[in-house]
Design an enzyme around this catalytic site. Structure first.
Site, PDB file in Angstrom:
ATOM      1  CB  VAL A   1     -71.710 -46.251  46.732  1.00 44.86           C
ATOM      2  CG1 VAL A   1     -70.417 -47.134  46.172  1.00 44.86           C
ATOM      3  CG2 VAL A   1     -71.869 -47.267  48.110  1.00 44.86           C
ATOM      4  CD  GLU A   2     -70.503 -39.015  46.230  1.00 49.16           C
ATOM      5  OE1 GLU A   2     -70.670 -38.278  45.391  1.00 49.16           O
ATOM      6  OE2 GLU A   2     -70.059 -38.514  47.419  1.00 49.16           O
TER       7      GLU A   2
END
Length: 497
Positions: free
Chosen positions: A84-85
């Site tokens: 999850v960026e």
């Protein structure tokens, strides 16, 4: 002059064909092609708007597309999207909200520690590089990146003044390439190729510096290492409108049709007809195509009539990048462990040759698994050779990186082949030089009753899971405006507006 009998016959054939289509169009109102994150997200948005008469045609035997877990060496690993960026910023990343926030999934995640790379950078012929040297390189690169972001902000939004990231580096007298600078090169690879899956020479400066993902959602990145898999986020979205079995939790909604390969989309002024590989034809009022950019660049799905030239050109102007995560199982550990040792880099004279390594002391304790990431040409090369050759190459690199250590042969290897898979043809889109948001509008723009979605249609977050999720919502909204409000005209601003 009287029309000829031939001309009259042709007109009658066309009219009859149109009426035949309308008579047969007792199928769903909407067909969604693809059950990845964007297709599933589009279905949810349509349902919320009261459009529940649809089918989702998915080529594979599962949903979630390029988010896919598999069992390897006793643990579930992610073959595709893994992070999850964009976390801990002013805005909440919608994927983080589902994975570890109000969504309630509470996935097992770990903040990736990129702050101590300088302590773990090795050269090809053995031995640890001087930490101060690497710190100096990192500081210089940070300065160049800051200068690049300022320069990008001065360029005209038409894209005519755009340049590659590498061109910007040269303007700043920074050229991290060549056989004499392997450390500069691998740090540069980590800064750019590891994020975009393509080298700085092809990546747009204007549209990647600064990146909206990190500007909007925060600089932190979290690695998903949950037995349920990152794909559980897609199932979470799907479960909000597709019927599930109460006991098993499996999706049993008849509107989802797996193992259904779309090969042809015929579009009329009055509707669409979608033909699948098994010869079936599905008719509807509209179709939403969520196939990857890589698939759109092949002839897997043929459009009749052919898509207009402006659409075809916009599709081919963008790059479908390849990001390959290779997992290796060993009988014992020989790599560094403890704080600040999660990542280590292989500095080779050959750019991108088994460059970025990650150990899983925290994520998968006791698994004795390493992950090495390759991209672009190396991905293509490795996909085409036997896994035994890849395993031998990787182990040889490790033995050069850890001289004096007893590095055993690997016992298992996992090599995803996204590029070779006809249903994906790559991993995510990358924004190349000279293309601006005008072309992105064209990629997203519908052609008659054919709508398009996917991470490659996200104007701010292409290449990311949240981009896929948000693009599904955006494209569905465009369709909803047409189907329910009769607002079917899609306006594209001029390139120089």
């Amino acid at each position: 002059m009287k029309p000829s009998s031939t001309a009259i016959a042709l007109v009658l054939v066309v009219v009859v064909a149109q009426y035949a289509f309308l008579a047969a169009a007792a199928g769903p109102k909407v067909i969604i092609v693809g059950a990845g994150m964007s297709g599933i997200s589009a279905g949810k948005r349509l349902s919320e708007a009261g459009i529940t008469d649809f089918v989702i045609l998915e080529a594979t035997d599962r949903i979630s597309g390029r988010i896919h877990k598999t069992k390897f060496a006793g643990v579930n690993v992610e073959m595709g999207a893994n992070w999850v960026e964009g976390v801990n910023g002013d805005e909440m990343n919608p994927i983080w909200a589902m994975a570890n926030g109000t969504g309630g999934l509470n996935l097992r995640t770990f903040r990736s520690d990129f702050d101590h790379l300088s302590e773990n950078t090795y050269k090809q012929d053995g031995g640890l590089y001087d930490e101060k040297l690497v710190e100096k390189i990192m500081e210089r690169m940070d300065q160049v990146e800051e200068s690049g972001s300022k320069l990008a902000g001065t360029l005209h939004h038409s894209g005519q003044q755009d340049m590659s990231v590498m061109a910007m580096q040269r303007l700043n007298d920074h050229m991290p390439s060549g056989p004499s600078r392997p450390v500069d090169m691998v740090v540069d690879y980590f800064q750019h190729d590891f994020e975009f899956a393509e080298p700085p020479r092809v990546t747009s400066l204007q549209n990647t510096q600064p990146l909206p993902t990190f500007n909007d959602f925060g600089d932190d990145v979290y690695f998903v290492a949950d037995p349920r898999g990152f794909e559980s986020v897609v199932y979470h979205v799907a479960g909000q409108y597709l019927r599930k079995d109460r006991k098993s939790g499996a999706i049993v909604d008849p509107r989802l049709k797996l193992n259904t390969v779309v090969r042809e989309i015929t579009h009329f002024p009055s509707g669409v007809a979608v033909r699948t590989e098994d010869g079936k034809v599905y008719r509807a009022d509209y179709v939403v195509v969520s196939a990857s950019l890589g698939v759109l660049q092949t002839d897997l799905i043929r459009f009749k009539p052919q898509l207009p030239s402006w659409k075809i050109v916009s599709i081919y102007q963008f790059d479908m990048a390849i990001y390959t995560k290779i997992f290796l199982k060993f009988p014992k550990r020989f790599w560094p462990e403890g704080p600040g040792t999660e990542f280590f880099l292989h500095a080779s004279e050959r750019r991108g040759y088994y460059p970025v390594w990650q150990q899983f002391e925290k994520q998968y304790p006791g698994s004795n698994v390493l992950l090495v990431t390759v991209t672009d040409d190396e991905s293509r090369r490795i996909e085409q050779q036997p896994d035994s050759e890849t395993m031998a190459e990787a182990v040889e690199v490790l033995r050069k990186m850890f001289p004096g250590k007893d590095v055993p042969d690997a016992t298992e290897i996992l090599v995803p082949r996204w590029w070779s898979n006809r249903f994906f043809k790559g991993t995510f889109s990358n924004w190349p030089i000279g293309v601006n948001r005008y072309e992105y509008d064209l990629i997203r723009a519908p052609v008659g009753r054919v709508y398009f979605t996917g991470e490659h249609t996200s104007t701010k977050y292409n290449g990311y899971v949240h981009g896929a999720y948000l693009s599904g919502i955006d494209s569905a909204d465009i369709l909803i405006n047409c189907a329910k409000k009769k607002m079917c005209k899609y306006n594209v601003k001029g390139k120089h507006d």
